[in-house]
Design a protein around this motif. Structure first.
Motif, PDB file in Angstrom:
ATOM      1  N   SER A   1     -17.463   0.381  -0.280  1.00 30.80           N
ATOM      2  CA  SER A   1     -17.265  -0.064  -1.664  1.00 30.80           C
ATOM      3  C   SER A   1     -18.592  -0.324  -2.363  1.00 30.80           C
ATOM      4  CB  SER A   1     -16.393  -1.322  -1.694  1.00 30.80           C
ATOM      5  OG  SER A   1     -17.007  -2.345  -0.922  1.00 30.80           O
TER       6      SER A   1
ATOM      7  N   ILE B   1     -11.597   1.943   1.290  1.00 32.87           N
ATOM      8  CA  ILE B   1     -11.603   0.903   2.316  1.00 32.87           C
ATOM      9  C   ILE B   1     -13.033   0.474   2.597  1.00 32.87           C
ATOM     10  CG2 ILE B   1      -9.449   1.650   3.408  1.00 32.87           C
ATOM     11  CD1 ILE B   1     -11.099   2.965   5.581  1.00 32.87           C
ATOM     12  N   THR B   2     -13.173  -0.757   2.999  1.00 35.07           N
ATOM     13  CA  THR B   2     -14.500  -1.277   3.286  1.00 35.07           C
ATOM     14  C   THR B   2     -14.403  -2.262   4.434  1.00 35.07           C
ATOM     15  OG1 THR B   2     -16.470  -2.134   2.191  1.00 35.07           O
ATOM     16  CG2 THR B   2     -14.391  -3.185   1.614  1.00 35.07           C
ATOM     17  N   LYS B   3     -15.526  -2.477   5.107  1.00 35.24           N
ATOM     18  CA  LYS B   3     -15.423  -3.254   6.342  1.00 35.24           C
ATOM     19  C   LYS B   3     -15.457  -4.754   6.083  1.00 35.24           C
ATOM     20  CE  LYS B   3     -20.311  -3.398   7.568  1.00 35.24           C
ATOM     21  NZ  LYS B   3     -21.300  -3.149   8.588  1.00 35.24           N
TER      22      LYS B   3
ATOM     23  N   VAL C   1      -9.406   9.338   0.922  1.00 37.90           N
ATOM     24  CA  VAL C   1      -9.804   8.002   1.386  1.00 37.90           C
ATOM     25  C   VAL C   1     -11.328   7.937   1.348  1.00 37.90           C
ATOM     26  CG1 VAL C   1      -9.882   6.388   3.314  1.00 37.90           C
ATOM     27  CG2 VAL C   1      -7.777   7.655   2.840  1.00 37.90           C
TER      28      VAL C   1
ATOM     29  N   VAL D   1     -14.633   5.681   2.226  1.00 42.22           N
ATOM     30  CA  VAL D   1     -15.060   4.562   3.086  1.00 42.22           C
ATOM     31  C   VAL D   1     -16.318   3.948   2.490  1.00 42.22           C
ATOM     32  CG1 VAL D   1     -15.745   3.851   5.408  1.00 42.22           C
ATOM     33  CG2 VAL D   1     -14.088   5.721   5.102  1.00 42.22           C
TER      34      VAL D   1
ATOM     35  N   GLY E   1      -7.619   5.978  -1.905  1.00 42.36           N
ATOM     36  CA  GLY E   1      -7.731   4.744  -1.124  1.00 42.36           C
ATOM     37  C   GLY E   1      -9.198   4.445  -0.890  1.00 42.36           C
TER      38      GLY E   1
ATOM     39  N   LEU F   1       0.844  -1.199   0.000  1.00 40.30           N
ATOM     40  CA  LEU F   1       0.000   0.000   0.000  1.00 40.30           C
ATOM     41  C   LEU F   1       0.877   1.245   0.000  1.00 40.30           C
ATOM     42  CD1 LEU F   1      -2.750  -0.883   2.629  1.00 40.30           C
ATOM     43  CD2 LEU F   1      -3.079  -0.521   0.178  1.00 40.30           C
TER      44      LEU F   1
END
Ligand SMILES: Cc1cc2nc3c(=O)[nH]c(=O)nc-3n(C[C@H](O)[C@H](O)[C@H](O)COP(=O)(O)OP(=O)(O)OC[C@H]3O[C@@H](n4cnc5c(N)ncnc54)[C@H](O)[C@@H]3O)c2cc1C
Length: 112
Positions: free
Chosen positions: A18, A38-40, A14, A16, A36, A7
């Motif tokens: 997807s 990001i997803t949980k 960023v 948060v 960037g 990364l």
């Protein structure tokens, strides 16, 4: 062994999530930015992968955003934010065109 590329140390933006909102936001940002996302959970986990019905975009000549506004408010049973729905139905066609230009393969009738 981890086969993922390393990364970057930092990102310009960023995002948060997807789902459709996160992915579309990423696609609309300038490609010069380091983004960037990001997803949980897994990339496809979320409401966007479950949606398979209609989109409130008046693309047919005999259709109108007003009809979609009324239909969505009725289906929302008092839970919708009217201003948000109005914005959605009035801007949906532009967004669908933009997605088509990006190569999204929507279902079609008779290749229209
Ligand atoms: C069964 C079903 C059918 C639907 N049918 C339709 C339809 O026919 N037409 C229509 O227009 N809409 C439909 N919808 C609504 C539509 O799917 C949603 O409005 C839309 O997908 C929302 O997109 P989103 O990107 O905001 O959220 P999501 O697609 O849910 O994405 C949310 C993202 O955020 C991530 N996330 C959540 N919490 C965190 C956290 N704490 N940290 C990091 N990441 C996090 C999730 O992993 C996910 O990637 C349907 C919804 C459902 C559930």
């Amino acid at each position: 062994m981890n086969s993922n590329p390393p990364l970057p140390d930092s990102f310009d933006v960023v995002i948060v999530g997807s789902g459709a909102a996160g992915l579309y936001a990423a696609l609309c940002l300038p490609s010069s930015l380091r983004i960037g996302l990001i997803t949980k959970d897994k990339l496809k986990k979320g409401a966007s992968d479950w949606a398979q019905g209609g989109i409130s975009a008046a693309i047919a000549p005999d259709d109108s955003p007003v009809l979609h506004l009324e239909d969505t408010l009725k289906a929302g049973a008092g839970l919708c934010d009217r201003d948000a729905v109005q914005y959605l139905v009035e801007n949906a066609v532009t967004s669908i065109r933009s997605l088509l230009e990006m190569g999204v393969e929507f279902d079609r009738h008779n290749n229209d």
